[in-house]
Enzyme design. Structure first.
Site, PDB file in Angstrom:
ATOM      1  NE  ARG A 215      -3.833  -2.099   2.461  1.00  0.00           N
ATOM      2  CZ  ARG A 215      -3.683  -3.352   2.873  1.00  0.00           C
ATOM      3  NH1 ARG A 215      -2.503  -3.729   3.353  1.00  0.00           N
ATOM      4  NH2 ARG A 215      -4.677  -4.210   2.810  1.00  0.00           N
ATOM      5  CE  LYS A 242      -8.171  -1.596   5.099  1.00  0.00           C
ATOM      6  NZ  LYS A 242      -8.690  -1.445   3.717  1.00  0.00           N
ATOM      7  CG  HIS A 314      -5.668   0.601  -2.818  1.00  0.00           C
ATOM      8  ND1 HIS A 314      -4.801   0.317  -1.780  1.00  0.00           N
ATOM      9  CD2 HIS A 314      -6.558  -0.433  -2.850  1.00  0.00           C
ATOM     10  CE1 HIS A 314      -5.151  -0.821  -1.208  1.00  0.00           C
ATOM     11  NE2 HIS A 314      -6.211  -1.295  -1.835  1.00  0.00           N
ATOM     12  NE  ARG A 317      -3.295  -4.506  -0.898  1.00  0.00           N
ATOM     13  CZ  ARG A 317      -2.460  -5.296  -0.207  1.00  0.00           C
ATOM     14  NH1 ARG A 317      -1.159  -5.203  -0.388  1.00  0.00           N
ATOM     15  NH2 ARG A 317      -2.921  -6.176   0.668  1.00  0.00           N
ATOM     16  CD1 TRP A 340      -6.365  -8.138   1.333  1.00  0.00           C
ATOM     17  CD2 TRP A 340      -4.819  -9.234   0.158  1.00  0.00           C
ATOM     18  NE1 TRP A 340      -6.147  -7.433   0.167  1.00  0.00           N
ATOM     19  CE2 TRP A 340      -5.200  -8.082  -0.569  1.00  0.00           C
ATOM     20  CE3 TRP A 340      -3.852 -10.073  -0.393  1.00  0.00           C
ATOM     21  CZ2 TRP A 340      -4.664  -7.756  -1.811  1.00  0.00           C
ATOM     22  CZ3 TRP A 340      -3.315  -9.750  -1.624  1.00  0.00           C
ATOM     23  CH2 TRP A 340      -3.715  -8.606  -2.317  1.00  0.00           C
ATOM     24  CE1 TYR A 349      -7.172  -7.989  -6.838  1.00  0.00           C
ATOM     25  CE2 TYR A 349      -7.082  -9.062  -4.704  1.00  0.00           C
ATOM     26  CZ  TYR A 349      -7.019  -7.922  -5.474  1.00  0.00           C
ATOM     27  OH  TYR A 349      -6.803  -6.710  -4.873  1.00  0.00           O
TER      28      TYR A 349
END
Length: 387
Positions: A215, A242, A314, A317, A340, A349
């Protein structure tokens, strides 16, 4: 009367009906006002104990308690920003007087804060140069912005009801769910075109983002102590991620090449500006300085020159993740590489590489009993017959 002063501020101290001792700053230097507040607090405590009434709490009081209890939150600054908006509408109001109607009415007035901040900078620059500033036209906030603000006040009022017992019943607030937008990603030739249109240090940042999937905030805040060039690894600390989990970053040759170009620019930060610029107030910034993760002028200009529309930083990414999935990288591996928190966040994805479903899709062939010929072969055959 249990009223005393510490310094210039008056305090209340008395025994509650249940035998517990109550002690609190009254926040005033005026004795008469302090006396009135003392009597009000004492009477309220009696009504709560003897009559079972719910104690009154102002919206400001609820916000202060929320910030005190949530001081550990990494996103506390986001909460403060949302509190700032709601205070414009509910300051001085008792929690019991805040209704669904008032909340929905207030949220309709929220505007795009970044748009307003950019206009203020432009206005300041125009006035300094003796030019006529542009007329400000508010821009409506996105549905996602409204959703986060509604989610916050919903959580705040629920805490007041269920945890603090300061509200009989919290309003029922429906939070709109933003529609899932398509994943925006670039083809390799588009990415190369974008990189070519970027100037340093943005160019290196974009290349590093496409090669690592990090990020923007993690890239801009990256320090040399977080990198081991010999082992070709970097790491993001839990408080920087995050998901609140540490992320190990495997550095490929492209990422290492970008990092080597940054060596010697700064003793601490990896990516820095190396040229001075003029601030809106006319002062000069230091020549070598840390990059700002919210600076978008150069980014937007590069997108325009490259002819790329509807693309955020973003989305680099998303591009990185999309390329890896299409190259055959398993979803579980991608989750670990990207840091994640859940596999569900990575499944968006999966549709880009449905090859693993081919064998299952062939089960339909048994129903028809025949196999479909190669399409390219069929076209060649048709062309021969026509000749």
């Amino acid at each position: 009367m249990s009223l005393f002063r510490r310094g210039e501020t008056w305090y209340a101290s008395f025994t509650l009906p249940n035998g517990k001792r109550f002690k609190q700053s009254l926040g005033t230097k005026d004795k008469r006002q302090a006396t009135e507040l003392h009597d009000k607090l004492k009477a309220e405590a009696w009504r709560v104990s003897k009559l079972g009434e719910t104690p009154d709490m102002t919206f400001e009081g609820a916000c202060v308690r929320w910030l005190e209890e949530k001081a550990h939150k990494k996103s506390l600054d986001d909460d403060k920003s949302r509190i700032g908006f709601w205070l414009q509408h509910f300051a001085g109001m008792q929690l019991k007087d805040i209704t669904e109607t008032k909340i929905y009415s207030a949220i309709q007035k929220i505007t795009n804060r970044r748009h307003e901040e950019n206009w203020k900078l432009m206005d300041e620059a125009c006035r300094k140069n003796g030019k006529q500033p542009p007329v400000f036209k508010p821009k409506p906030a996105a549905v996602a912005t409204k959703a986060t603000h509604l989610s916050f006040i919903k959580a705040l009022l629920r805490a007041a009801e269920r945890e603090w017992k300061m509200l009989d019943k919290a309003p029922i607030i429906k939070v709109p769910q933003p529609k899932n937008k398509r994943i925006r990603w670039l083809e390799p030739h588009e990415a190369k075109r974008l990189i070519d249109e970027c100037q340093e240090p943005l160019k290196s940042v974009v290349e590093f983002a496409l090669s690592t999937g990090l990020r923007r905030s993690n890239i801009i805040n990256l320090e040399w102590q977080q990198i081991d060039m010999q082992r070709k690894v970097a790491w993001i600390h839990p408080e920087q991620s995050k998901s609140n989990h540490a992320i190990g970053v495997a550095l490929n040759d492209t990422a290492c090449r970008v990092l080597k170009k940054q060596i010697g620019n700064h003793h601490k930060w990896v990516f820095v500006y190396k040229e001075s610029s003029t601030k809106p107030d006319g002062t000069k910034s230091p020549v070598v300085r840390k990059m700002r993760y919210d600076a978008n002028t150069a980014w937007r200009a590069a997108l325009k020159r490259a002819g790329i529309e509807d693309f955020r930083f973003h989305d680099l990414r998303h591009t990185w993740a999309s390329w890896l999935v299409q190259a055959g990288v398993p979803i579980s591996v991608l989750q670990e590489m990207g840091g994640w928190e859940s596999i569900e966040m990575v499944r968006r994805y999966a549709h880009l590489a449905p090859n693993h479903l081919t064998e299952h899709a062939r089960q339909i062939d048994s129903i028809f009993g025949t196999s479909v010929p190669n399409m390219s072969h069929s076209k060649n055959k048709e062309g021969t017959n026509n000749t």
